[in-house]
Motif scaffolding. Structure first.
Motif, PDB file in Angstrom:
ATOM      1  N   VAL A 773       0.879  -1.148  -0.043  1.00  0.00           N
ATOM      2  CA  VAL A 773      -0.111  -0.192   0.113  1.00  0.00           C
ATOM      3  C   VAL A 773       1.040   1.020  -0.096  1.00  0.00           C
ATOM      4  N   GLY A 774       0.456   2.212  -0.887  1.00  0.00           N
ATOM      5  CA  GLY A 774       1.404   3.329  -1.031  1.00  0.00           C
ATOM      6  C   GLY A 774       0.881   4.682  -1.084  1.00  0.00           C
ATOM      7  N   LEU A 775       1.424   5.698  -0.845  1.00  0.00           N
ATOM      8  CA  LEU A 775       1.340   7.108  -0.903  1.00  0.00           C
ATOM      9  C   LEU A 775       2.091   7.525  -1.957  1.00  0.00           C
ATOM     10  N   GLU A 776       1.250   8.435  -3.032  1.00  0.00           N
ATOM     11  CA  GLU A 776       2.105   9.119  -3.857  1.00  0.00           C
ATOM     12  C   GLU A 776       1.995  10.561  -3.822  1.00  0.00           C
ATOM     13  N   ILE A 777       2.730  11.393  -4.018  1.00  0.00           N
ATOM     14  CA  ILE A 777       2.634  12.894  -4.115  1.00  0.00           C
ATOM     15  C   ILE A 777       3.129  13.314  -5.581  1.00  0.00           C
ATOM     16  N   PHE A 778       2.418  13.492  -6.198  1.00  0.00           N
ATOM     17  CA  PHE A 778       2.659  14.335  -7.605  1.00  0.00           C
ATOM     18  C   PHE A 778       2.909  15.650  -7.455  1.00  0.00           C
ATOM     19  N   ASN A 779       3.919  16.215  -8.185  1.00  0.00           N
ATOM     20  CA  ASN A 779       4.366  17.641  -8.058  1.00  0.00           C
ATOM     21  C   ASN A 779       4.680  17.923  -6.550  1.00  0.00           C
ATOM     22  N   LEU A 780       5.561  17.380  -6.044  1.00  0.00           N
ATOM     23  CA  LEU A 780       5.854  17.385  -4.545  1.00  0.00           C
ATOM     24  C   LEU A 780       6.130  19.020  -4.217  1.00  0.00           C
ATOM     25  N   PHE A 781       6.701  19.687  -5.027  1.00  0.00           N
ATOM     26  CA  PHE A 781       7.130  21.325  -4.634  1.00  0.00           C
ATOM     27  C   PHE A 781       5.999  22.078  -5.303  1.00  0.00           C
ATOM     28  N   ASN A 782       5.155  21.681  -5.667  1.00  0.00           N
ATOM     29  CA  ASN A 782       3.900  22.434  -6.371  1.00  0.00           C
ATOM     30  C   ASN A 782       4.420  23.505  -7.241  1.00  0.00           C
ATOM     31  N   ASN A 783       5.416  23.146  -8.246  1.00  0.00           N
ATOM     32  CA  ASN A 783       5.861  23.994  -9.095  1.00  0.00           C
ATOM     33  C   ASN A 783       4.875  24.354 -10.383  1.00  0.00           C
TER      34      ASN A 783
END
Length: 820
Positions: A773-783
């Protein structure tokens, strides 16, 4: 959906079988240095892969009367190999001992991976593809981290390679060329890539200088092989972006087997993070199957099928984009009416039969059929206001408005394409490590296409005339306007065309020695002849010949190095999209674009921190003639459809990959590219794919004290592409670059069951081979990355403002993976 389409879906779901029966076996128990059994070891031979069970037991079938190599690999143990030659029906018992200190070989041999090394081919492991996060996770997501491969659009699976565009990349699945839809203009419409990661066994990629046996494109080759299962298995994945499931089926007599996968994707999570508020109801789904049948020891057959249905419904509501400077912050507010309804349905089937005429001669016969029906229908009215904003970014509290107007876009574009292929290929082995490969292919493309697009722009209540049409000057309201009211842009065309192609190749491969150094070379040539016909057009018959060569040498040094040089003449005969000009009209006599291509490479394997690493360097140069100039808007490519330009591309790429963390593969890529074109001798300017600098990192890690907690990082930095200028502008008068593209996607996973983690399996976990089970964060730095610009006029200063169209902001996703 029509009845016959439902029957096809049922057929794909119900069929399931296929693996080639063999006449010899190698079986045994795999142990480690402490005499404990080792589970989940991959045992491979000629593309056939099995895994040892929980007791370390394996059983693999292999050809008889032929010297073959078995490769034993495990994520935490060193590779072991064995070369054998067995008689029909013979069973060879082999109990290997794998350790973590040295690779072991039963005989000296060159593995397939080493052959790809001397050919300059990058191999990507399917397990890496599945783990690395990305807004469009899959094979293309990994390719974008490789040197020489660029993309500034996370919503798209398209990629550009060393100055080429999206149409210059070859994609093969099981030696069958696959296609993408024609009409897609934005990344969020694309839906699913053809390749299904759950079915993949091998992924090979070449960024240039590829061999003659591959097809007629200018930039790259992606060669994918789907898995041939040897036992029952199942896998599934679920996340906020959709889900997938796959099943492996094998008959009792081992003659039939199949791997079948189904996928569903919904990009609402990503699209809702953009500036535009919408009612968005996409449905992207497909089903694929790969079926194999062993008729006899010498004769095998397989079928690859795919049905894909992508429906894209889009109803924009409002948008506010803030831009400008600290001293003068501004905003564009848009209110929308109308909607867009697009639909792309594709049906693909390919039969392949392999016949071994003798131990040294093999023939393959391949036939495929691709059918796509596409529609792009929209009517969208955008009413905008351009003005300054207050300290909180709110335009409603400011009285001063710089621009006001509206824009109406209309399209009724429909396309129906049927592409049929028939191909025969041969492979002849000779003495002294030499081979001859040859092939002949016939293709018939039938295209029915209707284009109806227009745009009306109104500023401050007055219609704006098209920029490229001479009309009376519009000085309303001070003077009455007497000229005709015309759409700002207007494209109308109907094309019924048939393209017949005949292509072939011959290639000679040889391994030899110069002194104590090993040498490989590949010499070959391709040809293609084609003709474009239509209701009102008749193109002339054209033919091109493309000689190509590769040479590699591995000196007898203490350092494990390979030096390569490859290149030749590369042609790209025009596909339908390249025949259609800016007005939608087909020019049947567009010539093939031509490129003289040379690549110099060095491949160095070494140890660092007592772990394996590889450093790859490549320098390349392309000289292009008969160039078909184009522009890119998001992912839509529009060609001028003539050959009045020349161009060049030059650069270098570096890649360092290895076990930065023990037991995991990571890499760092860096590239420099410069590509320019000269249209009608006006001088050299940057091409739309002139991506000067590229840096990427793919990194895998785990917590030392809790190895079942994994981390995956996907980092990309690209300098800005030329683009964002108004569609009608002359690139020689107006050059504009988008801002740099910066993106970091990160994933965290808790692994309950995995081949590389020592996990005490609870009772409820015993049936799983993998579970996480995983957590993904796309565009971590919110560019804020922009793909295009919206151009708005200031009624006071008569200036035009480029308002960036931003892509996705930071998005969170939860994902579940399991395999039985």
């Amino acid at each position: 959906m029509n009845t016959y389409k439902l029957i096809l879906v049922f057929f794909f779901l119900c069929l399931g079988h296929a693996t080639f029966a063999q006449n010899a076996h190698v079986k045994g128990v795999i142990l480690d240095t402490e005499n404990r059994s080792v589970a989940d070891v991959n045992v491979s031979c000629l593309g056939n892969v099995v895994q040892s069970d929980s007791n370390g037991v394996f059983d693999i079938e292999l050809p008889s009367n032929k010297k073959v190599s078995l490769i034993f690999t495990h994520i935490s143990l060193k590779m072991l190999s064995l070369s054998v030659s067995l008689k029909p029906g013979e069973v060879f018992l082999f109990n290997p001992v794998m350790n973590n200190s040295a690779e072991q070989m039963g005989e000296v041999f060159v593995s397939s991976k080493n052959k790809k090394r001397v050919q300059g081919i990058v191999t990507v492991e399917p397990e890496t593809i599945k783990k690395i996060p990305g807004a469009n996770a899959g094979i293309e997501n990994i390719l974008k981290t490789l040197p020489g491969v660029n993309s500034n659009n996370e919503l798209s699976t398209q990629y550009a390679v060393r100055g080429g565009n999206y149409d210059e990349n070859l994609v093969y699945v099981n030696e069958v060329e696959v296609y993408r839809p024609f009409l897609i203009r934005s990344g969020q419409q694309e839906g699913l890539s053809f390749t299904n990661t759950d079915l993949v066994q091998n992924v090979d990629f070449s960024a240039g200088g590829f061999q003659a046996k591959f097809g007629d494109k200018l930039s790259s080759v992606l060669d994918i092989t789907y898995r041939k299962p040897t036992q029952f298995g199942a896998a599934f994945e679920a996340s906020f972006l959709g889900g997938s499931a796959a099943v492996d089926l094998v008959s009792k007599n081992k003659k039939w087997s199949a791997v079948t996968g189904i996928r569903y994707r919904n990009n609402s999570l990503l699209v809702n993070s953009q500036d535009t508020e919408t009612n968005y109801t996409p449905v992207f789904a497909d089903i694929q199957t790969n079926i194999n049948y062993d008729i006899s020891e010498k004769w095998q057959m397989s079928f690859l099928g795919n049905i894909s249905q992508n429906k894209y419904s889009y109803q924009p509501l409002t948008r506010q984009t803030n831009f400008g400077t600290i001293d003068q912050p501004m905003a564009l507010t848009v209110y929308y009416e109308g909607q867009e309804k697009d639909k792309y349905e594709t049906y693909f089937g390919a039969f392949k039969t392999t016949y071994k005429a003798s131990p040294s001669l093999t023939f393959k016969l391949i036939g495929s059929l691709f059918h796509t029906t596409e529609q792009e229908h929209f009517d969208i009215l955008a009413q905008y206001r351009l003005g300054n904003v207050d300290e909180e970014g709110n335009i409603e509290n400011i009285d001063f408005t710089r621009g006001i107007g509206s824009q109406l876009n209309h399209a009724r574009n429909d396309l129906d394409a049927l592409i049929a292929n028939a191909e025969i290929k041969g492979f002849k082995e000779w003495l002294n490590d030499s081979q001859l490969e040859f092939g002949l292919k016939y293709t018939r493309e039938s295209i029915r296409d209707r284009v109806v697009e227009w745009e009306v722009i109104d500023s401050a209540g007055f219609s704006i005339n098209p920029p490229l049409v001479i009309l009376p000057k519009n000085n309303q309201p001070y003077q009455s306007y007497t000229g005709p009211l015309l759409p700002y842009q207007d494209i109308r065309a109907t094309n019924f065309n048939t393209i017949n192609r005949l292509a072939g190749y011959a290639q000679f491969n040889k391994k030899t020695a110069i002194g104590s150094s090993q040498v490989w070379y590949h010499l070959g040539a391709r040809f293609q002849s084609w003709n474009v016909q239509g209701a009102s057009v008749e193109g002339k018959n054209q033919i091109v010949v493309s000689p190509r060569a590769q040479f590699a040498i591995q000196p007898d040094w203490d350092m494990d190095m390979v030096f390569r040089i490859s290149g030749g003449l590369y042609h790209q005969p025009p596909f339908y999209r390249e025949l259609r000009d800016l007005d939608g009209v087909v020019n049947p006599n567009v010539k093939a674009q031509e490129s003289v291509h040379i690549v110099l490479g060095n491949d160095y394997n070494f140890k660092m921190w007592n772990r394996p690493f590889k450093w790859v360097t490549e320098v390349y140069y392309k000289s292009l003639s008969d160039v078909n100039v184009y522009s890119i808007d998001n992912v839509r490519i529009r060609y001028i459809a003539n050959n009045n330009a020349k161009a060049y591309a030059q650069g270098f790429d570096f890649r360092l990959n290895g076990e930065f963390v023990p037991g995991t593969e990571s890499w760092v890529s860096f590239g420099y590219l410069k590509t320019e074109e000269n249209y009608e001798n006006k001088g050299y300017i940057a091409r739309p794919t002139d991506q000067r600098l590229k840096f990427a990192m793919l990194f895998q890690d785990y917590m030392p004290n809790i190895p079942s907690v994994k981390l995956y990082l996907n980092l990309v930095y690209n300098t800005g592409l030329p683009g964002g200028a108004p569609a009608y502008s002359d690139p020689y008068l107006y050059q504009n670059r988008l801002n740099d593209y910066r993106r970091a996607d990160v994933g965290f996973a808790k692994v309950f069951v995995d081949s590389s983690t020592k996990v005490a399996k609870a009772k409820w976990l015993k049936d799983f081979k993998e579970l996480s089970v995983g957590l993904e964060i796309f565009n971590l730095f919110n560019n804020q990355n922009a793909i295009t610009n919206t151009w708005v006029r200031d009624v006071y200063s008569k200036n035009q403002y480029a308002i960036p169209n931003y892509m996705t902001s930071r998005v969170f996703n939860i994902k579940l993976n399991a395999r039985l």
